[in-house]
Motif scaffolding. Structure first.
Motif, mmCIF file in Angstrom:
data_model
loop_
_atom_site.group_PDB
_atom_site.id
_atom_site.type_symbol
_atom_site.label_atom_id
_atom_site.label_comp_id
_atom_site.label_asym_id
_atom_site.label_seq_id
_atom_site.Cartn_x
_atom_site.Cartn_y
_atom_site.Cartn_z
ATOM 1 N N ALA A 249 0.824 -1.203 0.000
ATOM 2 C CA ALA A 249 0.000 0.000 0.000
ATOM 3 C C ALA A 249 0.862 1.258 0.000
ATOM 4 O O ALA A 249 0.582 2.229 -0.712
ATOM 5 N N TYR A 250 1.930 1.232 0.790
ATOM 6 C CA TYR A 250 2.848 2.374 0.805
ATOM 7 C C TYR A 250 3.459 2.585 -0.576
ATOM 8 O O TYR A 250 3.513 3.716 -1.079
ATOM 9 N N PHE A 251 3.908 1.510 -1.201
ATOM 10 C CA PHE A 251 4.515 1.600 -2.525
ATOM 11 C C PHE A 251 3.524 2.177 -3.530
ATOM 12 O O PHE A 251 3.885 3.020 -4.365
ATOM 13 N N ASP A 252 2.271 1.727 -3.465
ATOM 14 C CA ASP A 252 1.259 2.209 -4.404
ATOM 15 C C ASP A 252 0.947 3.685 -4.192
ATOM 16 O O ASP A 252 0.760 4.441 -5.153
ATOM 17 N N HIS A 253 0.891 4.113 -2.942
ATOM 18 C CA HIS A 253 0.491 5.493 -2.650
ATOM 19 C C HIS A 253 1.586 6.501 -2.967
ATOM 20 O O HIS A 253 1.285 7.658 -3.279
ATOM 21 N N VAL A 254 2.851 6.111 -2.871
ATOM 22 C CA VAL A 254 3.923 7.053 -3.205
ATOM 23 C C VAL A 254 4.203 7.066 -4.703
ATOM 24 O O VAL A 254 4.946 7.912 -5.192
ATOM 25 N N ASN A 255 3.622 6.102 -5.408
ATOM 26 C CA ASN A 255 3.804 6.050 -6.857
ATOM 27 C C ASN A 255 3.038 7.192 -7.531
ATOM 28 O O ASN A 255 1.951 7.570 -7.101
ATOM 29 N N ILE A 256 3.617 7.736 -8.595
ATOM 30 C CA ILE A 256 2.970 8.801 -9.370
ATOM 31 C C ILE A 256 2.729 8.263 -10.785
ATOM 32 O O ILE A 256 3.650 8.225 -11.616
ATOM 33 N N PRO A 257 1.511 7.795 -11.077
ATOM 34 C CA PRO A 257 1.236 7.166 -12.379
ATOM 35 C C PRO A 257 1.585 8.059 -13.562
ATOM 36 O O PRO A 257 2.032 7.572 -14.604
ATOM 37 N N GLU A 258 1.394 9.372 -13.415
ATOM 38 C CA GLU A 258 1.647 10.283 -14.532
ATOM 39 C C GLU A 258 3.126 10.340 -14.901
ATOM 40 O O GLU A 258 3.475 10.756 -16.013
ATOM 41 N N ARG A 286 -7.426 -4.881 -4.503
ATOM 42 C CA ARG A 286 -7.236 -3.894 -5.550
ATOM 43 C C ARG A 286 -6.870 -2.547 -4.949
ATOM 44 O O ARG A 286 -7.432 -2.132 -3.952
ATOM 45 N N PHE A 287 -5.895 -1.879 -5.563
ATOM 46 C CA PHE A 287 -5.471 -0.585 -5.050
ATOM 47 C C PHE A 287 -6.514 0.476 -5.352
ATOM 48 O O PHE A 287 -6.991 0.609 -6.474
ATOM 49 N N GLU A 288 -6.867 1.238 -4.330
ATOM 50 C CA GLU A 288 -7.783 2.361 -4.486
ATOM 51 C C GLU A 288 -7.120 3.594 -3.877
ATOM 52 O O GLU A 288 -6.662 3.553 -2.735
ATOM 53 N N PRO A 289 -7.081 4.712 -4.603
ATOM 54 C CA PRO A 289 -6.491 5.936 -4.038
ATOM 55 C C PRO A 289 -7.226 6.368 -2.780
ATOM 56 O O PRO A 289 -8.425 6.139 -2.627
ATOM 57 N N ILE A 290 -6.501 6.976 -1.868
ATOM 58 C CA ILE A 290 -7.106 7.472 -0.633
ATOM 59 C C ILE A 290 -8.009 8.665 -0.943
ATOM 60 O O ILE A 290 -7.587 9.625 -1.588
ATOM 61 N N GLN A 291 -9.271 8.609 -0.489
ATOM 62 C CA GLN A 291 -10.220 9.692 -0.731
ATOM 63 C C GLN A 291 -10.131 10.710 0.410
ATOM 64 O O GLN A 291 -10.971 10.759 1.300
ATOM 65 N N ASN A 292 -9.073 11.506 0.397
ATOM 66 C CA ASN A 292 -8.862 12.450 1.488
ATOM 67 C C ASN A 292 -8.767 13.894 1.019
ATOM 68 O O ASN A 292 -8.290 14.754 1.747
ATOM 69 N N LYS A 293 -9.207 14.166 -0.187
ATOM 70 C CA LYS A 293 -9.160 15.533 -0.701
ATOM 71 C C LYS A 293 -10.378 16.311 -0.226
ATOM 72 O O LYS A 293 -11.503 15.811 -0.229
ATOM 73 N N GLN A 294 -10.161 17.556 0.161
ATOM 74 C CA GLN A 294 -11.232 18.413 0.655
ATOM 75 C C GLN A 294 -11.936 19.097 -0.517
ATOM 76 O O GLN A 294 -11.310 19.469 -1.506
ATOM 77 N N PRO A 295 -13.283 19.291 -0.427
ATOM 78 C CA PRO A 295 -14.000 20.001 -1.492
ATOM 79 C C PRO A 295 -13.500 21.428 -1.636
ATOM 80 O O PRO A 295 -13.053 22.049 -0.671
ATOM 81 N N VAL A 296 -13.542 21.933 -2.861
ATOM 82 C CA VAL A 296 -13.143 23.313 -3.120
ATOM 83 C C VAL A 296 -14.143 24.255 -2.462
ATOM 84 O O VAL A 296 -15.354 24.037 -2.530
ATOM 85 N N ALA A 297 -13.659 25.314 -1.816
ATOM 86 C CA ALA A 297 -14.537 26.262 -1.124
ATOM 87 C C ALA A 297 -15.549 26.863 -2.084
ATOM 88 O O ALA A 297 -15.213 27.271 -3.195
ATOM 89 N N GLY A 298 -16.825 26.926 -1.668
ATOM 90 C CA GLY A 298 -17.874 27.519 -2.491
ATOM 91 C C GLY A 298 -18.462 26.550 -3.490
ATOM 92 O O GLY A 298 -19.318 26.915 -4.279
ATOM 93 N N LYS A 299 -17.982 25.311 -3.483
ATOM 94 C CA LYS A 299 -18.511 24.324 -4.419
ATOM 95 C C LYS A 299 -18.811 23.054 -3.651
ATOM 96 O O LYS A 299 -18.258 22.793 -2.583
ATOM 97 N N GLU A 300 -19.650 22.243 -4.195
ATOM 98 C CA GLU A 300 -19.930 20.959 -3.572
ATOM 99 C C GLU A 300 -19.659 19.871 -4.598
ATOM 100 O O GLU A 300 -19.742 20.076 -5.799
ATOM 101 N N VAL A 301 -19.292 18.710 -4.108
ATOM 102 C CA VAL A 301 -18.946 17.599 -4.978
ATOM 103 C C VAL A 301 -20.071 16.583 -4.961
ATOM 104 O O VAL A 301 -20.486 16.140 -3.880
ATOM 105 N N VAL A 302 -20.556 16.241 -6.126
ATOM 106 C CA VAL A 302 -21.631 15.260 -6.242
ATOM 107 C C VAL A 302 -21.186 14.188 -7.229
ATOM 108 O O VAL A 302 -20.937 14.482 -8.400
ATOM 109 N N ALA A 303 -21.119 12.952 -6.716
ATOM 110 C CA ALA A 303 -20.777 11.810 -7.583
ATOM 111 C C ALA A 303 -19.504 12.071 -8.375
ATOM 112 O O ALA A 303 -19.382 11.710 -9.516
ATOM 113 N N GLY A 304 -18.526 12.729 -7.724
ATOM 114 C CA GLY A 304 -17.254 12.938 -8.360
ATOM 115 C C GLY A 304 -17.235 14.082 -9.339
ATOM 116 O O GLY A 304 -16.237 14.350 -9.984
ATOM 117 N N GLN A 305 -18.363 14.853 -9.477
ATOM 118 C CA GLN A 305 -18.420 15.984 -10.402
ATOM 119 C C GLN A 305 -18.674 17.267 -9.621
ATOM 120 O O GLN A 305 -19.349 17.274 -8.589
#
Length: 310
Positions: A249-258, A286-305
């Protein structure tokens, strides 16, 4: 397996004592065999100049190939003579060049014995230091093998992955191209001084065992059809699968796919090492990215959009 001669840590050139010219090798050349140890090879080097008989070949007795009518001259290892030769080499070369000869021996190059003899003989007959005489093919070859050994040593120090057993032993299996165990012993003894560990070379059938006080060379007897390095899951610590999962998990999370560059990745971490690396084993989950990003101020996130309020 005999204990390897200790290689000095310092590469600073020692002052050279006066030496007599090397004797001419005027006797009929011979085929030499020895027990396959570095001390045995040094004993053969002493014998060559003692008998004044140049070598046609120098081979380990266990794998020696000779002609139909050839009778090789076998030399039993004499540790006193070996130490005398090892110390005497400093009269013809500095400590760093002498160390390179030991590395050439560990490289297991097919021509290593004769290469070491030719290098030593050249040094004995030269008034000047030959270490940088790259016009000579043997000097270039010794330098190249020593560099390859350094890279292999560095990789083993980086790529060893331990597994913990129920009796608190940390075990690792390696299969390097060269015999690097004598060179990595000091590194692991210093780095893991507070735990018992075993590093086993599967290709050469011996290992290093540290018992919290000293590091020893160990060998195991193989039962027919069994792999001496296989560890049953029943003897592993019950937390070992979790440790492996956490490392992956550590190896996957420090990896930068781009920034993925497989060609460069394989150059720094050759494919032949992957089978012993935890991070290169199939994932149990299966590797899943950590969902720890905060919503942008003044906007709300719905279904990833992103959607504007109102």
């Amino acid at each position: 397996m005999s204990k390897p001669i200790r290689i000095p840590a310092s590469s600073v050139a020692a002052p050279r004592a006066a030496r007599r010219p090397a004797p001419e090798l005027t006797a009929t050349p011979r085929d030499y065999t020895y027990d396959g140890t570095f001390e045995g090879l040094l004993t053969v080097l002493f014998t060559i100049y003692d008998w004044r008989a140049a070598p046609n070949s120098i081979q380990p007795e266990a794998t020696a190939q000779t002609g139909l009518f050839a009778q090789p001259s076998h030399r039993e290892t004499d540790e006193a003579l070996a130490a005398r030769v090892w110390d005497g080499l400093l009269k013809s070369m500095d400590a760093e060049a002498r160390t390179r000869l030991y590395h050439v021996f560990l490289s297991e190059d097919a021509d290593r014995e004769l290469l070491i003899f030719r290098y030593v003989d050249l040094a004995l007959r030269s008034a000047q230091d030959i270490a940088e005489n790259y016009a000579n093919a043997d000097v270039r070859r010794v330098q190249r093998l020593a560099q390859q050994m350094f890279r292999e040593k560095h990789r083993m120090e980086a790529f060893v992955r331990f597994e913990k057993t129920q009796d608190e032993l940390f075990h690792a299996t390696i299969e390097p191209d060269m015999d690097v165990l004598p060179l990595i012993a000091a590194h692991f003894t210093k780095r893991y001084a507070d735990q018992r560990w075993l590093i086993y070379d599967r290709r050469r059938h011996y290992g290093l065992y540290y018992d919290l006080t000293r590091t020893d060379v160990v060998q195991f007897e193989n039962s027919a059809g069994a792999k001496s390095t296989d560890i049953s899951a029943t003897v592993l610590d019950e937390r070992e699968p979790l440790f492996r999962l956490l490392w992956q998990a550590y190896f996957d999370h420090v990896n930068i796919p781009e920034r993925k560059n497989l060609k460069l990745h394989r150059r720094h971490m050759p494919l032949r090492y992957w089978k012993y690396l935890s991070e290169k084993q199939p994932r149990e989950t299966r590797f899943e990215p950590i969902q720890n990003k905060q919503p942008v101020a003044g906007k709300e996130v719905v279904a990833g959009q992103k959607r504007l309020p109102g």
